[in-house]
Design an enzyme around this catalytic site. Structure first.
Site, PDB file in Angstrom:
ATOM      1  N   ASP A 110       0.825  -1.215   0.000  1.00  0.00           N
ATOM      2  CA  ASP A 110       0.000   0.000   0.000  1.00  0.00           C
ATOM      3  C   ASP A 110       0.854   1.258   0.000  1.00  0.00           C
ATOM      4  O   ASP A 110       0.689   2.137  -0.838  1.00  0.00           O
ATOM      5  CB  ASP A 110      -0.891   0.055   1.265  1.00  0.00           C
ATOM      6  CG  ASP A 110      -1.998  -0.986   1.238  1.00  0.00           C
ATOM      7  OD1 ASP A 110      -2.520  -1.269   0.154  1.00  0.00           O
ATOM      8  OD2 ASP A 110      -2.336  -1.506   2.322  1.00  0.00           O
ATOM      9  N   ARG A 128       0.501   3.641  17.525  1.00  0.00           N
ATOM     10  CA  ARG A 128       0.034   4.617  16.529  1.00  0.00           C
ATOM     11  C   ARG A 128       0.269   6.067  16.930  1.00  0.00           C
ATOM     12  O   ARG A 128       0.732   6.865  16.112  1.00  0.00           O
ATOM     13  CB  ARG A 128      -1.445   4.389  16.194  1.00  0.00           C
ATOM     14  CG  ARG A 128      -1.775   3.034  15.558  1.00  0.00           C
ATOM     15  CD  ARG A 128      -0.790   2.605  14.548  1.00  0.00           C
ATOM     16  NE  ARG A 128      -1.252   1.509  13.702  1.00  0.00           N
ATOM     17  CZ  ARG A 128      -0.461   0.808  12.898  1.00  0.00           C
ATOM     18  NH1 ARG A 128       0.826   1.082  12.842  1.00  0.00           N
ATOM     19  NH2 ARG A 128      -0.937  -0.153  12.149  1.00  0.00           N
ATOM     20  N   ASP A 145      -7.004   2.076  12.821  1.00  0.00           N
ATOM     21  CA  ASP A 145      -5.733   2.790  12.683  1.00  0.00           C
ATOM     22  C   ASP A 145      -5.886   4.152  12.004  1.00  0.00           C
ATOM     23  O   ASP A 145      -5.206   5.102  12.351  1.00  0.00           O
ATOM     24  CB  ASP A 145      -4.719   1.909  11.941  1.00  0.00           C
ATOM     25  CG  ASP A 145      -4.266   0.739  12.800  1.00  0.00           C
ATOM     26  OD1 ASP A 145      -4.242   0.909  14.037  1.00  0.00           O
ATOM     27  OD2 ASP A 145      -3.941  -0.328  12.262  1.00  0.00           O
ATOM     28  N   SER A 156      -3.371  -9.821   7.268  1.00  0.00           N
ATOM     29  CA  SER A 156      -2.920  -8.459   7.521  1.00  0.00           C
ATOM     30  C   SER A 156      -2.267  -8.471   8.903  1.00  0.00           C
ATOM     31  O   SER A 156      -2.914  -8.778   9.904  1.00  0.00           O
ATOM     32  CB  SER A 156      -4.132  -7.519   7.491  1.00  0.00           C
ATOM     33  OG  SER A 156      -3.761  -6.293   8.073  1.00  0.00           O
TER      34      SER A 156
HETATM   35  N1  ARG Z   1      -7.601  -4.759  15.820  1.00  0.00           N
HETATM   36  C1  ARG Z   1      -6.348  -4.314  16.258  1.00  0.00           C
HETATM   37  C2  ARG Z   1      -6.393  -2.856  16.591  1.00  0.00           C
HETATM   38  O1  ARG Z   1      -7.288  -2.202  16.207  1.00  0.00           O
HETATM   39  C3  ARG Z   1      -5.249  -4.664  15.315  1.00  0.00           C
HETATM   40  C4  ARG Z   1      -5.128  -3.842  14.075  1.00  0.00           C
HETATM   41  C5  ARG Z   1      -4.070  -4.429  13.247  1.00  0.00           C
HETATM   42  N2  ARG Z   1      -3.721  -3.625  12.137  1.00  0.00           N
HETATM   43  C6  ARG Z   1      -3.366  -4.153  10.980  1.00  0.00           C
HETATM   44  N3  ARG Z   1      -2.986  -3.334  10.059  1.00  0.00           N
HETATM   45  N4  ARG Z   1      -3.394  -5.429  10.747  1.00  0.00           N
HETATM   46  O2  ARG Z   1      -5.559  -2.337  17.263  1.00  0.00           O
END
Ligand code: ARG
Length: 396
Positions: free
Chosen positions: A14, A94, A123, A173
């Site tokens: 991406d 983050r 995210d 992912s």
């Molecule tokens: N569900 C988790 C969170 O919101 C993990 C997110 C994982 N992100 C990813 N790009 N796979 O913190």
């Protein structure tokens, strides 16, 4: 004048495609930023890929220590588990990444910051709210979300432009850092399927774990680990525990989670150190906090976890909650011995110089100093409201 865009760059498909795409669409210079929060990736390779895709400049930060000191430690003191299960590994990193993006945007005089998140996850919220909270003047671009980029279209574009994309074909992912590994998508979306072996890298399947247990003693001071065996560095302690507890099959979370955008999703996490350290920390709190503190703190812990999960790290409430939590941690000191064996992590012993456990009060032996005669009157008064209510119901 062409604009300058700072892009949070993971080195994945991406964000690699985004370098070219953004620079063409906006006639922009792209500055890529990669933040090392312990994801164990080759930063040189990532940098090379960024330049190859057309980045004007690439900046990497080693933030492992900062991540541990300013984010993970707070999570330990807060026993932070979103919905009682998820130690927030992705969520905690983050705001730190956002901070570095804003820092570079300022240094470079950039107009905008871009990220590679989709519109379905948490995210995007964490990045955007954090970036705007730190610098409301910065524009935020989210091409994957706002231009509806699909994986197939991205691969085709990357081939057309001769971009050097990560050859690993992606089944899941994944996001990983010092505090944990998050795995989503693929066959995990089918709730009836067990987590397949190929989704896991840190936690060994139970059938393959050692037949002898491992024991570790974690020493805490003011609510945070200060030693484990001969290790005293926080980052190393976490790393060591991820490996050891993972080897014994401990640290897997497989649960259905409520995302901020309203979607329920199946989330799998490998979080051996996080769960083991929170377990040990809670055990010491049981010894060193009193019953009133122990009753209120979990409510505020749940609020802390929800706030951080929801992308509101920079909300003043987080600092308010931290101030309360911090004020509970002064006495949280001592040692907890953990046994790791066949997927479990159990506390086998604990001690603290500030322990409120008094053997002379607790013992059933004749040495007891507890004055039982006081309990008679106490019990009558304690039960009075309940007994009165029963009488009233009966009309007596
Ligand atoms: N569900 C988790 C969170 O919101 C993990 C997110 C994982 N992100 C990813 N790009 N796979 O913190």
């Amino acid at each position: 004048m062409s604009q300058k865009i700072v892009l949070g760059y993971s080195g994945g498909l991406d964000t690699t495609v985004m370098i070219k795409w953004l620079s063409e669409k906006y006639d922009a210079k792209i500055v890529t930023v990669t933040v090392d929060v312990g994801q164990r990736e080759d930063l040189n390779e990532i940098e090379e890929r960024a330049y190859h895709a057309g980045a004007q400049k690439h900046v990497s930060f080693d933030c492992k220590k900062e991540f541990y000191e300013d984010y993970v430690k707070k999570a330990i003191k807060a026993n932070a588990l979103y919905q009682g299960e998820y130690p927030l590994s992705t969520a905690l990193a983050r705001p730190l990444i956002a901070k570095k993006l804003v820092q570079v945007a300022r240094e470079e005089g950039a107009d905008a910051v871009a990220h590679g998140c989709t519109g379905k996850g948490n995210d995007q919220i964490r990045f955007e709210v954090s970036i705007k909270a730190l610098d409301p003047k910065l524009r935020v671009y989210a091409p994957v979300r706002d231009w509806g980029l699909t994986r197939d279209a991205e691969i085709e574009y990357a081939k057309k432009k001769g971009l050097n994309i990560n050859p690993k074909s992606k089944v899941y992912s994944v996001d990983q850092n010092l505090w944990g590994r998050s795995i989503e998508g693929g066959v995990l979306e089918d709730l009836s399927q067990a987590v397949p072996k190929d989704a896991l890298e840190w936690v060994v399947p139970l059938e393959e774990t050692p037949d002898e247990p491992a024991f570790v003693t974690v020493k805490f001071k003011q609510g945070v680990p200060v030693a484990l065996n001969d290790l005293t560095d926080g980052v190393q302690i976490v790393r060591f525990l991820n490996t050891l507890a993972g080897k014994h099959g401990f640290g897997l979370v497989d649960h259905v989670e409520d995302r901020v955008v309203g979607i329920k999703s199946r989330e799998v996490y490998e979080v051996p150190a996080a769960l083991a350290l929170i377990k040990a920390h809670r055990e010491l709190e049981k010894l060193t906090l009193n019953t009133h503190q122990l009753r209120l703190k979990p409510f505020l812990e749940a609020e802390w976890a929800r706030l951080v999960y929801s992308g509101l790290w920079f909300d003043p409430l987080r600092e308010n909650l931290d101030a309360f939590i911090e004020s509970t941690q002064k006495a949280v000191e001592g040692e907890v011995e953990l046994k790791l064996f066949k997927g479990s992590c159990s506390v086998v012993s604990r001690k603290s110089p500030n322990s409120l456990y008094k053997l002379s009060l607790a013992t059933y032996s004749s040495e007891s100093s507890f004055d039982q005669s006081l309990a008679k009157g106490f019990t009558e008064i304690w039960g009075l409201p309940t007994i009165l209510s029963t009488l009233k119901v009966d009309g007596a």
